[in-house]
Structures are given as C-alpha cells and as structure tokens.
Design a protein around this motif. Structure first.
Motif, PDB file in Angstrom:
ATOM      1  N   GLY A  53     -18.440 -19.267  16.105  1.00  0.00           N
ATOM      2  CA  GLY A  53     -18.331 -19.994  15.583  1.00  0.00           C
ATOM      3  C   GLY A  53     -20.130 -20.444  15.461  1.00  0.00           C
ATOM      4  O   GLY A  53     -20.370 -21.525  15.578  1.00  0.00           O
TER       5      GLY A  53
ATOM      6  N   THR B  76     -14.325 -30.975   9.231  1.00  0.00           N
ATOM      7  CA  THR B  76     -13.308 -30.002   9.141  1.00  0.00           C
ATOM      8  C   THR B  76     -13.314 -28.967   9.022  1.00  0.00           C
ATOM      9  O   THR B  76     -14.699 -28.724   8.447  1.00  0.00           O
ATOM     10  CB  THR B  76     -11.931 -30.778   8.369  1.00  0.00           C
ATOM     11  OG1 THR B  76     -12.459 -30.776   6.592  1.00  0.00           O
ATOM     12  CG2 THR B  76     -11.231 -32.275   9.203  1.00  0.00           C
ATOM     13  N   ARG B  77     -12.881 -27.965   8.490  1.00  0.00           N
ATOM     14  CA  ARG B  77     -13.741 -26.369   8.379  1.00  0.00           C
ATOM     15  C   ARG B  77     -13.236 -26.829   6.039  1.00  0.00           C
ATOM     16  O   ARG B  77     -13.651 -25.590   5.833  1.00  0.00           O
ATOM     17  CB  ARG B  77     -12.077 -25.045   8.662  1.00  0.00           C
ATOM     18  CG  ARG B  77     -12.531 -25.076   9.881  1.00  0.00           C
ATOM     19  CD  ARG B  77     -11.864 -24.157   9.895  1.00  0.00           C
ATOM     20  NE  ARG B  77     -12.166 -23.275  11.539  1.00  0.00           N
ATOM     21  CZ  ARG B  77     -11.542 -22.202  12.101  1.00  0.00           C
ATOM     22  NH1 ARG B  77     -10.380 -21.301  12.109  1.00  0.00           N
ATOM     23  NH2 ARG B  77     -11.706 -22.084  13.627  1.00  0.00           N
TER      24      ARG B  77
ATOM     25  N   ARG C 118     -16.069 -34.414  15.976  1.00  0.00           N
ATOM     26  CA  ARG C 118     -14.504 -35.095  15.685  1.00  0.00           C
ATOM     27  C   ARG C 118     -13.694 -36.006  16.524  1.00  0.00           C
ATOM     28  O   ARG C 118     -13.136 -36.774  16.622  1.00  0.00           O
ATOM     29  CB  ARG C 118     -13.584 -33.787  14.471  1.00  0.00           C
ATOM     30  CG  ARG C 118     -11.961 -34.590  14.131  1.00  0.00           C
ATOM     31  CD  ARG C 118     -11.626 -33.543  12.840  1.00  0.00           C
ATOM     32  NE  ARG C 118     -10.940 -32.449  13.412  1.00  0.00           N
ATOM     33  CZ  ARG C 118     -11.965 -31.387  13.905  1.00  0.00           C
ATOM     34  NH1 ARG C 118     -12.642 -30.670  13.191  1.00  0.00           N
ATOM     35  NH2 ARG C 118     -10.967 -30.210  14.617  1.00  0.00           N
ATOM     36  N   LYS C 119     -13.629 -35.133  17.796  1.00  0.00           N
ATOM     37  CA  LYS C 119     -12.667 -35.397  18.238  1.00  0.00           C
ATOM     38  C   LYS C 119     -13.750 -36.879  19.548  1.00  0.00           C
ATOM     39  O   LYS C 119     -12.886 -37.827  19.577  1.00  0.00           O
ATOM     40  CB  LYS C 119     -13.240 -34.648  19.828  1.00  0.00           C
ATOM     41  CG  LYS C 119     -11.653 -35.095  21.114  1.00  0.00           C
ATOM     42  CD  LYS C 119     -10.426 -36.150  20.810  1.00  0.00           C
ATOM     43  CE  LYS C 119      -9.273 -34.579  20.717  1.00  0.00           C
ATOM     44  NZ  LYS C 119      -7.907 -34.669  20.108  1.00  0.00           N
TER      45      LYS C 119
ATOM     46  N   ASP D 283     -18.368 -29.241  15.717  1.00  0.00           N
ATOM     47  CA  ASP D 283     -17.171 -29.327  14.635  1.00  0.00           C
ATOM     48  C   ASP D 283     -16.393 -30.470  15.133  1.00  0.00           C
ATOM     49  O   ASP D 283     -16.156 -31.547  15.169  1.00  0.00           O
ATOM     50  CB  ASP D 283     -16.909 -28.457  13.592  1.00  0.00           C
ATOM     51  CG  ASP D 283     -18.122 -28.754  12.835  1.00  0.00           C
ATOM     52  OD1 ASP D 283     -18.829 -29.721  12.838  1.00  0.00           O
ATOM     53  OD2 ASP D 283     -17.645 -27.118  11.764  1.00  0.00           O
ATOM     54  N   GLN D 284     -15.792 -29.848  16.582  1.00  0.00           N
ATOM     55  CA  GLN D 284     -13.979 -29.985  17.159  1.00  0.00           C
ATOM     56  C   GLN D 284     -14.214 -31.185  17.908  1.00  0.00           C
ATOM     57  O   GLN D 284     -14.325 -31.768  18.142  1.00  0.00           O
ATOM     58  CB  GLN D 284     -14.555 -28.915  17.736  1.00  0.00           C
ATOM     59  CG  GLN D 284     -13.720 -27.737  17.820  1.00  0.00           C
ATOM     60  CD  GLN D 284     -13.070 -26.559  17.791  1.00  0.00           C
ATOM     61  OE1 GLN D 284     -14.161 -26.485  19.492  1.00  0.00           O
ATOM     62  NE2 GLN D 284     -12.490 -25.906  18.178  1.00  0.00           N
TER      63      GLN D 284
ATOM     64  N   ARG E 149     -18.836 -24.450  15.535  1.00  0.00           N
ATOM     65  CA  ARG E 149     -17.656 -24.828  16.100  1.00  0.00           C
ATOM     66  C   ARG E 149     -17.749 -25.545  16.140  1.00  0.00           C
ATOM     67  O   ARG E 149     -16.424 -26.613  16.373  1.00  0.00           O
ATOM     68  CB  ARG E 149     -16.414 -23.658  15.782  1.00  0.00           C
ATOM     69  CG  ARG E 149     -15.147 -23.722  15.818  1.00  0.00           C
ATOM     70  CD  ARG E 149     -14.848 -22.862  16.144  1.00  0.00           C
ATOM     71  NE  ARG E 149     -14.767 -21.689  14.837  1.00  0.00           N
ATOM     72  CZ  ARG E 149     -14.900 -20.099  15.152  1.00  0.00           C
ATOM     73  NH1 ARG E 149     -14.175 -19.685  16.423  1.00  0.00           N
ATOM     74  NH2 ARG E 149     -14.591 -19.782  13.809  1.00  0.00           N
ATOM     75  N   ALA E 150     -18.128 -25.637  17.632  1.00  0.00           N
ATOM     76  CA  ALA E 150     -17.477 -26.412  19.285  1.00  0.00           C
ATOM     77  C   ALA E 150     -18.465 -28.101  18.468  1.00  0.00           C
ATOM     78  O   ALA E 150     -17.743 -28.651  19.316  1.00  0.00           O
ATOM     79  CB  ALA E 150     -18.909 -26.323  20.246  1.00  0.00           C
TER      80      ALA E 150
ATOM     81  N   LEU F 220     -10.347 -31.459  24.644  1.00  0.00           N
ATOM     82  CA  LEU F 220     -10.460 -30.350  24.438  1.00  0.00           C
ATOM     83  C   LEU F 220     -10.444 -29.193  25.101  1.00  0.00           C
ATOM     84  O   LEU F 220      -9.587 -28.579  24.649  1.00  0.00           O
ATOM     85  CB  LEU F 220     -12.099 -30.162  23.460  1.00  0.00           C
ATOM     86  CG  LEU F 220     -12.361 -31.343  22.012  1.00  0.00           C
ATOM     87  CD1 LEU F 220     -12.902 -31.367  21.069  1.00  0.00           C
ATOM     88  CD2 LEU F 220     -11.327 -30.853  20.992  1.00  0.00           C
ATOM     89  N   TRP F 221     -11.120 -29.231  26.155  1.00  0.00           N
ATOM     90  CA  TRP F 221     -11.147 -28.517  26.382  1.00  0.00           C
ATOM     91  C   TRP F 221     -11.620 -28.361  28.310  1.00  0.00           C
ATOM     92  O   TRP F 221     -11.700 -28.783  28.831  1.00  0.00           O
ATOM     93  CB  TRP F 221     -12.798 -27.243  27.188  1.00  0.00           C
ATOM     94  CG  TRP F 221     -12.488 -26.918  25.361  1.00  0.00           C
ATOM     95  CD1 TRP F 221     -12.966 -26.440  24.507  1.00  0.00           C
ATOM     96  CD2 TRP F 221     -14.197 -27.804  24.723  1.00  0.00           C
ATOM     97  NE1 TRP F 221     -13.022 -26.404  23.704  1.00  0.00           N
ATOM     98  CE2 TRP F 221     -13.919 -27.401  23.176  1.00  0.00           C
ATOM     99  CE3 TRP F 221     -15.617 -28.273  24.878  1.00  0.00           C
ATOM    100  CZ2 TRP F 221     -14.688 -27.273  22.403  1.00  0.00           C
ATOM    101  CZ3 TRP F 221     -16.193 -29.094  23.985  1.00  0.00           C
ATOM    102  CH2 TRP F 221     -15.366 -27.909  23.003  1.00  0.00           C
TER     103      TRP F 221
ATOM    104  N   ARG G  78     -15.131 -34.386  24.879  1.00  0.00           N
ATOM    105  CA  ARG G  78     -14.756 -32.871  26.081  1.00  0.00           C
ATOM    106  C   ARG G  78     -14.260 -32.636  26.807  1.00  0.00           C
ATOM    107  O   ARG G  78     -13.105 -31.439  26.638  1.00  0.00           O
ATOM    108  CB  ARG G  78     -16.131 -32.892  26.786  1.00  0.00           C
ATOM    109  CG  ARG G  78     -16.634 -30.764  26.878  1.00  0.00           C
ATOM    110  CD  ARG G  78     -16.689 -31.496  28.495  1.00  0.00           C
ATOM    111  NE  ARG G  78     -16.964 -29.972  29.160  1.00  0.00           N
ATOM    112  CZ  ARG G  78     -15.868 -28.802  29.573  1.00  0.00           C
ATOM    113  NH1 ARG G  78     -14.422 -29.217  29.093  1.00  0.00           N
ATOM    114  NH2 ARG G  78     -15.887 -27.644  30.159  1.00  0.00           N
TER     115      ARG G  78
END
Length: 272
Positions: A58, A20-21, A244-245, A240-241, A237-238, A270-271, A267
C-alpha cells in the motif's frame, strides 16, 4: 437513500470517481521519494544491471513499477511483467516463458536454455534490452529465487543481457539476506525502498487526488484530514479506501464536506 457514484461526483464537484486505482501514470502524485526511486531504478536498468524495489503493502510499489515501465522506451527495451507466487523452479520458468511468448513446456533445464536463448536473441538480433519484472517477489521460494543467478548468467558471466527488477514487500529483504541466496543478492546493483507518507504529504496527496478528479476544492475539513492520517498511518492504499468511503458516508448524510466523524464511520465500515 441509495448512494450512486454519479450523485456523489456531482455533490463534490468531481468529474471522475476519486481515490480509485484507475489513475494514469501522468496523474501520479508528485512526491520526491517516488521520483528518486524511479530514477534510481531506471539508472540501474539502463546500465543493464538488476535491482530490487522493497516496499510495505500500500505504499505505492505498483505505481512506481507502472512509472518505470512507462519510462522505458519501447524502441530500446522489451519489458516483461510477471506476478509471482510460491512456484517451483520449473513452474516459474513456465510463467516467464508464457510472458515472453515462448511455449511453456519442457523440463526445467530445457526451459532455462530456451529462456536464455530468447533473451540473448532479443538483445543481439533486435538490439532491444530485455527487462524482466518479477512482482510480489517476497513469495518466491528460496530455490526458485536462487534460479535467477543462472537465468542472468550469459557467456560465463561475461555479458550483461537480461536485467531483472524484483519487487516485493519487506519479507523479500529477509529472503535476500539468507546465506544460500548471497549470490543472488550480490547480483542486484541497487535496492530501492518506499515509506509511508507524512501528515503534510497526506494533506498534499488528498489535494492532488481531488484536483485530478476535477474538484475545485478538497471536500475534507482539517479534522477529517487529521483523522485520515491517524487512521491510515500514511499508507496510500488505506488513505484511498478511507477517503472514498468517507465521501460516500458524507453524501449519504447529505453533507457537502467530510469531517472526522465521517472518517471514523468509514473506518468502521471498512475494517469492522
């Protein structure tokens, strides 16, 4: 099955939710390029000069800014942070005035004078060095950016009072290359940049973030780590995302480690 972060943390041995941030400056990933950039920016500010941090989204710009702020002693510096948008010169002055505790009212010329007076007072009366950090500076209008040469001009440009740190994405570099902004560009004594992580750095980053979150091991197999690098392209940033996912997906599938399959599914979630 509904995933809860508490159950996820328990499965993978985390004490806190990873990637997380919300990470303390002291727990920042130790990377040579970050440390070099931080030290160069600090050196410039300590010399009462202005500088720029230019980095793709990011890649750790905010982390660098937080580290710089934490390393400027409050006994010597008065640091002000403003996140900018495409504001007019007057509105930008109002934002800065609010950040430094001045009433954000008045015409553009009067606001400029008030800002200069306050920065001069901070420097002369308290002995503190004012530092103004303008984040997302790539969104500054050219005429607003040009205003900074006036804001930093004290005693007919014979005295260094205010240091400005411009931080933004690569569009900021293009902006500063404009002929009509040459004077502003020349007032910046240092330009720092950040890059994306290499494959080995991504591996080390995952290990670091998992350790900081309390895990005894990294819950990603070699295929997952390769996939995180290939999909995330070394962008913090990518990464981290995705990480986590991927953990959420593995937990939902009752798996104790992430493979490339979980990363691929993450992936898509998320996108799409």
């Amino acid at each position: 099955m509904t995933t809860t972060f508490k159950d996820l943390r328990s499965r993978f041995g985390f004490h806190t939710t990873p990637f997380t941030r919300e990470i303390a400056v002291k727990d920042r990933f130790p990377l040579g390029q970050f440390d070099e950039v931080v030290e160069a920016l600090l050196h410039t500010l300590e010399a009462r000069m202005s500088c720029a941090l230019i980095a793709p989204a990011g890649t750790g710009k905010t982390s660098v800014l937080r580290t710089v702020i934490s390393k400027l002693p409050e006994a010597r510096y008065r640091t002000h942070y403003v996140k900018v948008t495409g504001l007019s010169k007057r509105d930008m002055c109002r934002e800065i005035a609010q950040a430094i505790g001045l009433p954000p009212a008045g015409s553009y010329p009067s606001l400029i004078r008030k800002l200069q007076d306050r920065f001069h007072e901070t420097s002369d009366s308290t002995g503190l060095r004012p530092v103004l950090i303008l984040d997302e500076a790539q969104d500054l209008r050219p005429d607003t950016l040009a205003m900074l040469k006036i804001l930093t001009n004290f005693d007919m440009d014979s005295k260094l009072v205010l240091s400005i740190l411009l931080a933004g994405q690569p569009k900021l570099r293009d902006l500063l290359r404009r002929d009509d902004l040459e004077d502003v560009a020349r007032r910046l004594a240092h330009y720092a940049t950040l890059r994306t992580l290499t494959r080995d750095e991504v591996h080390a980053y995952l290990d670091h973030r998992c350790t900081v979150a309390g895990a005894a091991s990294v819950p990603f197999d070699s295929g997952a780590i390769d996939a995180l690098f290939e999909i995330g392209r070394g962008n913090l940033r990518a990464t981290d995302q995705l990480a986590r996912k991927s953990l959420e997906v593995a937990h939902q599938h009752d798996r104790d480690a992430c493979s490339a399959a979980e990363v691929a599914q993450a992936r898509k979630l998320l996108w799409p």
